[in-house]
Design an enzyme around this catalytic site. Structure first.
Site, mmCIF file in Angstrom:
data_model
loop_
_atom_site.group_PDB
_atom_site.id
_atom_site.type_symbol
_atom_site.label_atom_id
_atom_site.label_comp_id
_atom_site.label_asym_id
_atom_site.label_seq_id
_atom_site.Cartn_x
_atom_site.Cartn_y
_atom_site.Cartn_z
ATOM 1 N N SER A 1 36.246 11.414 31.415
ATOM 2 C CA SER A 1 35.120 11.720 32.232
ATOM 3 C C SER A 1 34.038 11.163 31.681
ATOM 4 O O SER A 1 33.330 10.194 31.042
ATOM 5 C CB SER A 1 34.999 13.125 33.780
ATOM 6 O OG SER A 1 33.411 12.969 34.470
ATOM 7 N N HIS A 2 32.752 12.558 31.264
ATOM 8 C CA HIS A 2 31.436 12.125 31.438
ATOM 9 C C HIS A 2 31.664 12.740 29.820
ATOM 10 O O HIS A 2 29.851 11.834 28.977
ATOM 11 C CB HIS A 2 30.962 12.904 31.932
ATOM 12 C CG HIS A 2 30.841 14.002 32.171
ATOM 13 N ND1 HIS A 2 31.678 14.257 32.740
ATOM 14 C CD2 HIS A 2 30.931 15.856 31.550
ATOM 15 C CE1 HIS A 2 31.963 16.401 32.477
ATOM 16 N NE2 HIS A 2 31.545 15.692 31.854
ATOM 17 N N ASP B 1 33.286 8.206 38.867
ATOM 18 C CA ASP B 1 33.528 9.672 40.392
ATOM 19 C C ASP B 1 31.980 10.645 39.983
ATOM 20 O O ASP B 1 32.018 11.198 40.771
ATOM 21 C CB ASP B 1 34.638 10.656 39.952
ATOM 22 C CG ASP B 1 34.553 11.505 38.558
ATOM 23 O OD1 ASP B 1 33.516 11.442 37.669
ATOM 24 O OD2 ASP B 1 35.521 11.551 38.381
ATOM 25 N N ARG B 2 31.315 10.729 39.290
ATOM 26 C CA ARG B 2 29.759 11.096 39.167
ATOM 27 C C ARG B 2 29.122 10.845 39.725
ATOM 28 O O ARG B 2 28.945 8.640 39.876
ATOM 29 C CB ARG B 2 29.278 11.818 38.064
ATOM 30 C CG ARG B 2 30.343 13.143 37.748
ATOM 31 C CD ARG B 2 29.443 13.965 35.929
ATOM 32 N NE ARG B 2 31.388 15.130 36.298
ATOM 33 C CZ ARG B 2 30.778 15.972 35.791
ATOM 34 N NH1 ARG B 2 29.255 15.888 34.774
ATOM 35 N NH2 ARG B 2 31.752 16.924 35.582
ATOM 36 N N ASP C 1 29.335 7.816 35.992
ATOM 37 C CA ASP C 1 29.254 8.780 34.462
ATOM 38 C C ASP C 1 30.832 7.888 33.805
ATOM 39 O O ASP C 1 30.679 6.464 34.649
ATOM 40 C CB ASP C 1 30.208 9.786 34.803
ATOM 41 C CG ASP C 1 31.166 9.567 35.631
ATOM 42 O OD1 ASP C 1 31.244 9.877 36.717
ATOM 43 O OD2 ASP C 1 32.222 11.503 35.139
ATOM 44 N N ASP D 1 33.714 7.546 34.129
ATOM 45 C CA ASP D 1 35.033 7.557 35.031
ATOM 46 C C ASP D 1 34.552 7.047 36.114
ATOM 47 O O ASP D 1 35.685 6.554 37.029
ATOM 48 C CB ASP D 1 36.109 7.978 34.324
ATOM 49 C CG ASP D 1 35.784 9.396 35.930
ATOM 50 O OD1 ASP D 1 34.811 9.771 35.241
ATOM 51 O OD2 ASP D 1 36.840 9.898 36.038
ATOM 52 N N LYS E 1 36.298 12.374 43.663
ATOM 53 C CA LYS E 1 34.660 12.398 44.022
ATOM 54 C C LYS E 1 34.587 10.620 43.319
ATOM 55 O O LYS E 1 34.834 10.352 42.650
ATOM 56 C CB LYS E 1 33.957 13.309 43.001
ATOM 57 C CG LYS E 1 34.115 13.247 41.404
ATOM 58 C CD LYS E 1 33.466 14.671 41.460
ATOM 59 C CE LYS E 1 33.377 14.751 39.895
ATOM 60 N NZ LYS E 1 34.452 15.678 39.472
HETATM 61 C C1 G1P Z 1 33.578 19.988 34.891
HETATM 62 C C2 G1P Z 1 31.929 20.764 36.126
HETATM 63 C C3 G1P Z 1 33.343 20.784 37.937
HETATM 64 C C4 G1P Z 1 34.012 19.220 37.809
HETATM 65 C C5 G1P Z 1 34.440 18.933 36.407
HETATM 66 C C6 G1P Z 1 35.206 17.607 36.454
HETATM 67 O O1 G1P Z 1 34.540 21.224 34.510
HETATM 68 O O2 G1P Z 1 31.331 22.551 36.164
HETATM 69 O O3 G1P Z 1 32.241 21.207 38.848
HETATM 70 O O4 G1P Z 1 34.816 19.799 39.131
HETATM 71 O O5 G1P Z 1 33.997 18.986 35.452
HETATM 72 O O6 G1P Z 1 33.888 16.067 36.590
HETATM 73 P P1 G1P Z 1 34.053 22.176 33.912
HETATM 74 O O7 G1P Z 1 33.744 22.201 32.711
HETATM 75 O O8 G1P Z 1 32.245 23.368 34.669
HETATM 76 O O9 G1P Z 1 35.078 23.193 34.231
HETATM 77 ZN ZN ZN Z 2 33.788 11.339 35.792
#
Ligand code: G1P
Ligand code: ZN
Length: 546
Positions: A116-117, A284-285, A280, A282, A379
């Protein structure tokens, strides 16, 4: 047709393959250990028991180690009897596009290679998650079964395949295995065309409204070029960092006001575009900003619901909406006004999927810059940007115009998240345990000048499948509309991150335009003292505020 040559590799199991909020996420170097990736994939395949001849979707965000991991994935899934692999060209697929592809092709699921990010590169993070035939992430019952399988594994089965060339779209046959390399953007683009009024949006851009979008060298670059550039006419010079790079060009592909400060600054200045946005690694954000107006994710989803009837894909009305528990309650107010339910779920997108699948909700969001709808089971960053463009074009208004009108009508939910990076995970766990043991007794007591209306450790009862998810975060609700939430991150790869979420509701029109940092400072201090953060961790200040 030639059968595939299989090889059995014996090795001891790994004990640390528990999936977090969104799949298995570790340092690249952990995944590079001999057999680590293979055993995890085997544990997933053993748990799923796919039917012979199954079809899977494969792709990722292009980060470091994706290419190698994809080759391994193709060989292991082939050995498990999968006979049709749909793979994004160059191994690329955004998370929402992969979710869409799984659903469209009626695949038996998909592997998504992404962290992801989180930063990429050899010293960065890598991740892998499995999505179910409905396009959504594997639920907890499945991820727990995968963990058990991974802990008793004796080795894995791998098919002998040549190095697969993913650079050209088309179908390849390797013995009984079909590998179909697909354009990562095309199907997703068609899906967006069904949801939004592209003629009107392109007209809005032609009328001089400038869009700036930053892909952070993650996956959304090619999508933005084709959709924002090609279809809407955004200027190529305003689409930033659009080539996907294995190390994201050294950027941290996290669309928030800290990593996206250049966009915040641009929007604060005289050359502010009508809309600035980012996604981000991948895809999705999303982060949305207008002239001198960053839009908080909790406000963004509430504003989307409020304007949904103006957007073609949502004109028919929505059965309900949902937000994760720590997300601001701005959405609840709009839902109440519309007379539709607003569900409160634990953090993580997978909890929305049952509600989406059952048709109970059509729109949902999280405070962590994640918004989505019934169109996919993940998302979706670019979708959110398109939704906003459609709203702006349909309302003929500006981002600040829409946001302030919203606050005037519903009141404003001031919101911030304070993250504490705690190197020693054990002390973070002790802090949470201490908080849990005290929290219930706080109910009804006086605290920081107010009275505690409710204090508990959030327990989710899934209304669709009846499953229970206890211990999802400690929350303290005050009688003046303030709220503090505490939970530990489930996506980190070292130490622990304590997240404290602060919210203060303001109805008074005279108090709508204050600085969130100033409004929330007393609540931040209260949150730190209630959890004794300094005593447990030595940290006097949050590491990051978003
Ligand atoms: C974090 C975000 C959560 C999101 C997840 C995946 O998770 O807080 O809302 O769904 O990344 O993108 P966390 O690190 O808080 O468990
Ligand atoms: Zn992501």
């Amino acid at each position: 047709m030639n059968e595939l040559q299989l090889r059995i590799v014996r090795c001891p199991p790994f004990a640390d393959q528990r999936m977090g909020t969104a799949g298995l996420r570790k340092k690249v170097r952990v995944f590079q250990q001999p057999h680590y990736l293979e055993t995890f994939i085997q544990a997933v395949l053993d748990t799923l028991q796919l039917p012979p001849g199954a079809m899977l979707v494969l792709g990722g965000d292009g980060r470091y180690f994706n290419r190698e991991a994809l080759q391994v994935l193709m060989r292991l899934t082939a050995a498990a009897g999968v006979r049709h692999l749909v793979v994004g060209q160059h191994g690329l697929l955004s998370t929402p596009a992969a979710s869409n592809l799984i659903r469209m092709r009626k695949a038996h699921g998909g592997f998504l290679l992404t962290a992801s990010h989180n930063p990429g590169g050899p010293d960065g993070d890598f991740g892998i998650k499995f999505n179910m035939p409905n396009g959504g992430q594997a639920p907890e019952s499945v991820t727990e079964a995968i963990l058990r399988a991974s802990q008793s594994l004796q080795g894995y089965r791998i098919a002998e395949l040549p190095a697969i060339d993913l650079s050209r779209c088309g179908v390849q046959q390797h013995g009984p295995l079909v590998i179909e390399v697909v354009d990562p953007v095309a199907d997703y683009q068609q899906l967006m065309e069904r949801l939004f009024d592209f003629d009107r949006m392109a007209g809005w851009v032609r009328a001089g409204n400038r869009i700036v979008f930053d892909a952070f060298h993650g996956i959304t670059g090619p999508y933005a070029q084709r959709i924002l550039g090609g279809m809407l006419g955004a200027s190529p010079a305003d689409l930033l960092h659009t080539d996907p790079l294995p190390d994201f060009g050294g950027l941290h592909p996290d669309p928030n006001p800290v990593e996206g400060r250049h966009l915040v600054e641009l929007c604060a200045g005289p050359d502010a575009p009508a809309l600035a946005a980012a996604s981000d690694g991948d895809g999705d954000r999303n982060m949305i900003l207008g002239p001198a107006c960053p839009v908080s994710p909790g406000d963004s989803v509430a504003i989307m619901l409020d304007g949904a009837s103006l957007v073609p894909g949502y004109r028919q009305g929505l059965p309900g909406v949902a937000r994760s528990m720590p997300t601001s309650r701005a959405l609840d107010r709009v839902a109440a006004g519309l007379g539709i339910p607003c569900f409160e779920t634990p953090t993580g997108w997978r909890f929305f999927c049952n509600l989406l699948e059952a048709g109970r909700i059509g729109l949902c969001g999280e405070e962590s810059f994640g918004t989505g709808s019934y169109h996919a089971r993940e998302k979706d960053g670019l979708w959110a940007v398109l939704f906003w463009i459609n709203l702006l074009a349909a309302r003929g208004d500006t981002v600040p115009g829409i946001v302030t009108a919203h606050w005037r009508r519903y009141g404003r939910h001031y919101y911030q998240r304070h993250d504490y990076e705690i190197p020693d995970a054990a002390s973070a766990a002790r802090l949470m345990e201490a908080l849990r043991s005290r929290v219930v007794a706080l109910g009804g007591t006086a605290l920081g000048g107010g009275r505690v209306e409710l204090a508990d450790d959030f327990h989710y009862h899934d209304p669709v499948d009846g499953s229970e998810s206890p211990r999802q975060g400690v929350r303290i609700l005050m009688d003046d509309g303030a709220r503090i939430v505490y939970r530990l991150s489930g996506t980190g790869t070292s130490g622990a991150t304590l997240r404290t979420y602060l919210e203060q509701y303001q109805r008074d029109p005279a108090g709508l335009f204050c600085n969130p940092g100033e409004v929330l400072a007393p609540l931040g201090r209260l949150a730190a003292s209630v959890a004794a953060i300094e005593t447990h961790t030595g940290l006097r200040q949050p590491t990051m505020i978003v």
